[in-house]
Design a protein around this motif. Structure first.
Motif, PDB file in Angstrom:
ATOM      1  N   PHE A 130       0.842  -1.207   0.000  1.00  0.00           N
ATOM      2  CA  PHE A 130       0.000   0.000   0.000  1.00  0.00           C
ATOM      3  C   PHE A 130       0.867   1.244   0.000  1.00  0.00           C
ATOM      4  O   PHE A 130       2.081   1.184   0.266  1.00  0.00           O
ATOM      5  CB  PHE A 130      -0.932   0.005   1.226  1.00  0.00           C
ATOM      6  CG  PHE A 130      -0.208   0.201   2.531  1.00  0.00           C
ATOM      7  CD1 PHE A 130      -0.059   1.473   3.092  1.00  0.00           C
ATOM      8  CD2 PHE A 130       0.339  -0.877   3.218  1.00  0.00           C
ATOM      9  CE1 PHE A 130       0.618   1.663   4.284  1.00  0.00           C
ATOM     10  CE2 PHE A 130       1.026  -0.700   4.412  1.00  0.00           C
ATOM     11  CZ  PHE A 130       1.167   0.577   4.949  1.00  0.00           C
ATOM     12  N   LYS A 155       0.427   7.539   1.342  1.00  0.00           N
ATOM     13  CA  LYS A 155      -0.281   8.747   0.930  1.00  0.00           C
ATOM     14  C   LYS A 155      -1.774   8.484   0.741  1.00  0.00           C
ATOM     15  O   LYS A 155      -2.577   9.412   0.701  1.00  0.00           O
ATOM     16  CB  LYS A 155       0.334   9.308  -0.354  1.00  0.00           C
ATOM     17  CG  LYS A 155       0.184   8.422  -1.569  1.00  0.00           C
ATOM     18  CD  LYS A 155       1.038   8.900  -2.741  1.00  0.00           C
ATOM     19  CE  LYS A 155       0.524  10.225  -3.288  1.00  0.00           C
ATOM     20  NZ  LYS A 155       1.293  10.637  -4.497  1.00  0.00           N
ATOM     21  N   TYR A 156      -2.168   7.208   0.636  1.00  0.00           N
ATOM     22  CA  TYR A 156      -3.578   6.851   0.475  1.00  0.00           C
ATOM     23  C   TYR A 156      -4.185   6.249   1.742  1.00  0.00           C
ATOM     24  O   TYR A 156      -5.313   5.774   1.733  1.00  0.00           O
ATOM     25  CB  TYR A 156      -3.738   5.857  -0.685  1.00  0.00           C
ATOM     26  CG  TYR A 156      -3.171   6.374  -1.985  1.00  0.00           C
ATOM     27  CD1 TYR A 156      -3.718   7.487  -2.624  1.00  0.00           C
ATOM     28  CD2 TYR A 156      -2.061   5.753  -2.569  1.00  0.00           C
ATOM     29  CE1 TYR A 156      -3.182   7.966  -3.811  1.00  0.00           C
ATOM     30  CE2 TYR A 156      -1.514   6.230  -3.755  1.00  0.00           C
ATOM     31  CZ  TYR A 156      -2.085   7.341  -4.368  1.00  0.00           C
ATOM     32  OH  TYR A 156      -1.551   7.823  -5.542  1.00  0.00           O
ATOM     33  N   GLY A 212       3.868   5.710  -2.405  1.00  0.00           N
ATOM     34  CA  GLY A 212       2.730   5.627  -3.309  1.00  0.00           C
ATOM     35  C   GLY A 212       2.152   4.250  -3.489  1.00  0.00           C
ATOM     36  O   GLY A 212       1.111   4.083  -4.135  1.00  0.00           O
ATOM     37  N   ARG A 258      -2.679  -3.114  -3.186  1.00  0.00           N
ATOM     38  CA  ARG A 258      -3.853  -2.245  -3.078  1.00  0.00           C
ATOM     39  C   ARG A 258      -3.792  -1.022  -3.980  1.00  0.00           C
ATOM     40  O   ARG A 258      -4.795  -0.647  -4.600  1.00  0.00           O
ATOM     41  CB  ARG A 258      -4.026  -1.803  -1.621  1.00  0.00           C
ATOM     42  CG  ARG A 258      -5.356  -1.171  -1.321  1.00  0.00           C
ATOM     43  CD  ARG A 258      -5.361  -0.478   0.048  1.00  0.00           C
ATOM     44  NE  ARG A 258      -4.527   0.740   0.055  1.00  0.00           N
ATOM     45  CZ  ARG A 258      -4.412   1.543   1.112  1.00  0.00           C
ATOM     46  NH1 ARG A 258      -5.035   1.242   2.231  1.00  0.00           N
ATOM     47  NH2 ARG A 258      -3.643   2.621   1.042  1.00  0.00           N
ATOM     48  N   ASP A 259      -2.615  -0.387  -4.075  1.00  0.00           N
ATOM     49  CA  ASP A 259      -2.534   0.924  -4.730  1.00  0.00           C
ATOM     50  C   ASP A 259      -1.702   0.902  -6.006  1.00  0.00           C
ATOM     51  O   ASP A 259      -1.337   1.964  -6.522  1.00  0.00           O
ATOM     52  CB  ASP A 259      -1.950   1.958  -3.764  1.00  0.00           C
ATOM     53  CG  ASP A 259      -2.811   2.118  -2.518  1.00  0.00           C
ATOM     54  OD1 ASP A 259      -4.042   2.057  -2.634  1.00  0.00           O
ATOM     55  OD2 ASP A 259      -2.246   2.304  -1.408  1.00  0.00           O
ATOM     56  N   ARG A 292      -2.934   3.119  -9.039  1.00  0.00           N
ATOM     57  CA  ARG A 292      -3.188   4.555  -8.881  1.00  0.00           C
ATOM     58  C   ARG A 292      -2.196   5.376  -9.690  1.00  0.00           C
ATOM     59  O   ARG A 292      -1.045   4.991  -9.876  1.00  0.00           O
ATOM     60  CB  ARG A 292      -3.097   4.958  -7.401  1.00  0.00           C
ATOM     61  CG  ARG A 292      -4.186   4.353  -6.527  1.00  0.00           C
ATOM     62  CD  ARG A 292      -4.020   4.874  -5.119  1.00  0.00           C
ATOM     63  NE  ARG A 292      -4.934   4.269  -4.173  1.00  0.00           N
ATOM     64  CZ  ARG A 292      -6.105   4.782  -3.824  1.00  0.00           C
ATOM     65  NH1 ARG A 292      -6.504   5.922  -4.373  1.00  0.00           N
ATOM     66  NH2 ARG A 292      -6.864   4.165  -2.931  1.00  0.00           N
ATOM     67  N   GLU A 341       0.373   8.316 -10.252  1.00  0.00           N
ATOM     68  CA  GLU A 341       1.297   9.074  -9.399  1.00  0.00           C
ATOM     69  C   GLU A 341       1.051  10.575  -9.577  1.00  0.00           C
ATOM     70  O   GLU A 341       0.738  11.030 -10.662  1.00  0.00           O
ATOM     71  CB  GLU A 341       2.750   8.741  -9.788  1.00  0.00           C
ATOM     72  CG  GLU A 341       3.142   7.331  -9.407  1.00  0.00           C
ATOM     73  CD  GLU A 341       3.337   7.141  -7.927  1.00  0.00           C
ATOM     74  OE1 GLU A 341       3.331   8.146  -7.182  1.00  0.00           O
ATOM     75  OE2 GLU A 341       3.504   5.988  -7.492  1.00  0.00           O
TER      76      GLU A 341
END
Length: 291
Positions: free
Chosen positions: A175, A178-179, A257, A285-286, A289, A291
């Motif tokens: 993960f 930042k999220y 990230g 998980r991320d 996403r 960047e």
């Protein structure tokens, strides 16, 4: 007809029957609380009782049903004659402990009706359950000095087949901090101390699953030493969690990230653990996403 392991969880009010049922459910049993005992043979005929993925069925039964004592023995005998393996687990505690528990939870004892106080109700229940306790119980558990976790451990050991215990389900989750961190993580490690491929132009567009990024992260300064020490820690901790009856364990691996370092390291940890544990999954998980 399917033959089942059937556990009857009974005993004194306030002795931990709800906790015991929860432990059976965690162990893969279908659980029913306060079913009238005369309906037990009929229950075994409905579709849910024919589901083969359950390891057995556990029923909570006690003096909340006032006809329980009159009917239980003939019903239990009927099920045994049908081939089911039925065991009675009797839970009890001393009067002082039970009185304190009812005081703390502000629950009403099922026999405390009219002018009868909690202590009188506890003593009456003890007398009425004496024959069931002494003549029919396969196991008597005094919970006076047991914590909730200790009782669950005792029940888990009863519920587990001696040749096949419920495996620990392990999830390794990468993960990005930042999220936000995974809310269900039991253990979490921060790998932001590793050199970041994000700042390498030819590596930035790719994830930690790409061979070049993976090699950059894993061959970076300190990574191999970190992995050796951390997996050694996990090899020590995970059996301890299993010993305490834990059924699910989520390991979080985080970087900024959630796309490069955490992905490469989480994958390496997963590969290490899957050689030892059969029920393990890897989730990034991320990784998708922007960047």
């Amino acid at each position: 007809m399917n033959i089942f392991n059937i556990f009857i969880i009974t005993g004194q009010a306030g002795s931990g029957k709800s906790t015991a049922l929860a432990a059976f459910e965690d162990a893969g049993y279908y659980c029913v609380d306060n079913l009238p005992v005369t309906l037990l043979p009929k229950f075994m005929e409905i579709p849910i009782a024919k589901e083969t993925h359950y390891r057995g069925i556990a029923f909570g039964m006690d003096l909340r049903e006032r006809t329980f004592l009159k009917s239980y023995r003939s019903v239990f005998d009927e099920l045994k004659q049908a081939g089911h393996k039925l065991k009675v687990i009797f839970l009890e505690a001393d009067v002082t402990t039970l009185t304190r528990r009812f005081s703390q939870t502000r629950r009403t004892h099922p026999l405390a009706v009219g002018d009868k106080g909690v202590m009188d109700a506890i003593n009456q229940e003890r007398e009425e359950l004496l024959a069931l306790r002494n003549e029919d119980a396969a196991r008597i558990i005094n919970t006076s000095s047991l914590t909730v976790h200790e009782l669950k451990k005792v029940i888990s050991e009863l519920a587990a087949d001696s040749h096949h215990r419920t495996p620990l389900k392990i999830s390794v989750v990468s993960f990005g901090f930042k999220y936000g961190v995974p809310q269900d993580a039991d253990l979490m490690v921060d790998v932001r101390f590793l050199e970041n491929p994000y700042f390498i132009p030819e590596l930035k567009p790719h994830s930690g699953l790409a061979p070049d990024v993976r090699d950059f992260v894993l061959n970076g300064e300190g990574t191999r030493t970190f992995l050796l020490k951390y997996t050694d820690l996990l090899d020590f901790l995970i059996p301890m969690y299993q010993k305490e009856g834990k059924h699910y364990l989520t390991l979080g691996v985080g970087c900024t990230g959630g796309r490069h370092r955490s992905v490469a390291v989480a994958t390496e940890i997963h590969n290490h653990l899957k050689r030892r544990y059969s029920d393990i999954r890897l989730l990034h998980r991320d990784i998708g996403r922007e960047e």
